[in-house]
Design an enzyme around this catalytic site. Structure first.
Site, PDB file in Angstrom:
ATOM      1  N   GLN A 201      30.678  65.976 124.830  1.00 19.70           N
ATOM      2  CA  GLN A 201      31.685  64.923 124.985  1.00 19.70           C
ATOM      3  C   GLN A 201      32.488  64.766 123.703  1.00 19.70           C
ATOM      4  OE1 GLN A 201      32.439  63.304 127.823  1.00 19.70           O
ATOM      5  NE2 GLN A 201      34.159  62.567 126.623  1.00 19.70           N
TER       6      GLN A 201
ATOM      7  N   GLU B  14      32.047  55.737 131.038  1.00 19.81           N
ATOM      8  CA  GLU B  14      32.648  56.708 131.967  1.00 19.81           C
ATOM      9  C   GLU B  14      31.544  57.643 132.507  1.00 19.81           C
ATOM     10  OE1 GLU B  14      35.238  59.380 129.950  1.00 19.81           O
ATOM     11  OE2 GLU B  14      36.073  60.250 131.784  1.00 19.81           O
TER      12      GLU B  14
ATOM     13  N   ASP C  12      31.763  68.142 134.997  1.00 16.09           N
ATOM     14  CA  ASP C  12      33.118  68.584 134.642  1.00 16.09           C
ATOM     15  C   ASP C  12      33.556  69.764 135.505  1.00 16.09           C
ATOM     16  OD1 ASP C  12      33.706  66.835 132.505  1.00 16.09           O
ATOM     17  OD2 ASP C  12      32.509  68.027 131.115  1.00 16.09           O
TER      18      ASP C  12
END
Lengths: 292, 292
Positions: free
Chosen positions: B120, B187, B221
């Site tokens: 991240q 998130e 992702d």
């Protein structure tokens, strides 16, 4: 319209903000409706200051996550500005003036149409009401009934001002009326047609539809059971009528096994490489005991 | 992440806007993904000017109703301003910097945690990564692994900058970690716990959850199938992860019979009277042949 949904949704803190004029008390009807909806906190505040208080919180006003409900242009702008400035705050939708569009064929009743147009027009001088009909006779009958009904209407001044922003249009066909309605995207749409079944699936942009001769908009305002917090000013093209969905939110959950990750690695590692994100690939390789 | 939903939703006009540097061409991977999603119009534009072009339309850019997708602070502000100014335009949600929060108990693997934090952190210097653990040993092992893995990471400079906004916290219990996570509203949330079943229902504010030792964020992702347009910056308290719901909208339809209207009149007429809206009551009375 909002309190019922808040109650069903299980929202923990529900606050009603309602303005009063001068030293007046809050109307008993509002307090009674609030009590039916289980609302424990009623604030005697309104306008942009009320929005700011709810968005930021004060010593006496709790900070909330969602601010719903219609208001004038100042309230709408305050809601939009606060939603930009306060992370974790959302609003329902931008609110413009109220609108009604009626599509009527040759068999429609001009008196019913006029009564519906006036019921929207009396809301405020910035309301807009539109009639689309393929019948010149129905338009003439509506005009005559409007003049007649206005004579005895207590809020005639307001309704007349709204009628100046409004229009009765002759269209070539009901299909053309539907096309115009979809471009306009009315908050309220009344269909006074002999046959609505074919027209209904062609309606794309609308807040709420009232079908048939005996479905005035005021039924929706007070008694038909549909929610009446609706998109206005063209926003029906992108917003829905208020519903429980506006009180909930969803998130996703995923669990991957070690052997599943070995399979997914064939997609993850090349895509991370294509984006030049080595740490993304490493998070997979380290778990699989591969060389970084 | 957006093109697939647009295709399933049946959206009529789907436009992809993607910026390029200088004279560079659009990356073939992007064009291939667009073609898989049936996107016929790809615009080589980006930033706030791209948002304005799509919101207002130009000679070469079609005006659209919904502008979705993440961007920097300028893009986010452009989306918010355009949604205020153009009736009938909506955006997905405000986008802040990307975030990851990991909750790990004493049996968690520090190397896995470090790899996830770096995956991240390498996104950008404004990313934020947080570890909450009730084990000092796991925190120490994570710190050691971070230093080790950073040595060979191509985007180490970016990741180090992000780590300066970030923190590894010792909490008193996993229950306390859940409490902190709900206040933060991450998130992305990774649960590296021996037992997640009890914790999962207590998570309230989050974009997407990754459960277990073999579920790195990079799986989400690229390959796990969940949508990765997610609320950031605390907005998980009010926004959902992107889904088909964001491409649809709902409206209500009501039909009332004449005898039904006679029943509803008992509610409509007194409520219209209480609000001083006579035309609302008239729309019912005229239909029932009653005196106005």
């Amino acid at each position: 319209m909002q309190g019922v949904l808040a109650q069903i949704s299980g929202a923990q803190t529900v606050v009603l903000a309602t303005p009063v004029k001068g030293d007046a008390a809050i109307a008993p009807a509002i307090l009674y409706a609030a009590s039916l909806c289980g609302i424990k906190l009623v604030l005697q505040i309104g306008g942009a200051p009320a929005i700011a208080a709810l968005a930021y919180g004060t010593e006496t006003v709790p900070q909330v996550n969602k601010i719903f409900g219609p208001g004038n242009a100042y309230v709408t702008m305050a809601k939009q500005l606060c939603a930009q400035q306060v992370p974790g705050l959302a609003i329902d939708m931008p609110a413009g003036p109220s609108e009604l569009l009626v599509i009527a064929d040759a068999r429609a009743n001009g008196e019913f149409i006029a009564a519906d147009l006036l019921s929207q027009a009396e809301h405020g001088p910035d309301s807009q009401v539109i009639l689309l009909s393929d019948s010149a006779e129905v338009i003439a009958a509506t005009e005559k009934a409007l003049a007649e009904q206005l004579k005895t209407l207590p809020r005639a001044q307001i309704a007349k001002a709204a009628l100046e922003n409004s229009a009765l249009f002759k269209v070539q066909s009901i299909a053309q009326a539907v096309e115009v309605s979809n471009l306009y995207g009315p908050e309220h749409l009344i269909l006074q047609l002999g046959e609505s079944a074919e027209v209904l699936p062609k309606i794309k942009n609308v807040g709420s539809i009232f079908v048939g001769d005996y479905t005035p908009e005021s039924a929706g305002d007070y008694a038909s059971g549909t929610n009446h917090v609706l998109p206005t000013y063209g926003y029906s093209k992108v917003y829905s009528s208020l519903s429980l969905l506006d009180f909930y939110r969803t998130y996703t959950v995923q669990t991957v096994t070690k052997s599943g990750l070995a399979d997914l690695a064939k997609a993850i590692i090349p895509m991370a490489a294509a984006e030049g994100l080595d740490a993304h690939a490493n998070a997979v390789r380290i778990r699989l005991g591969e060389k970084q």
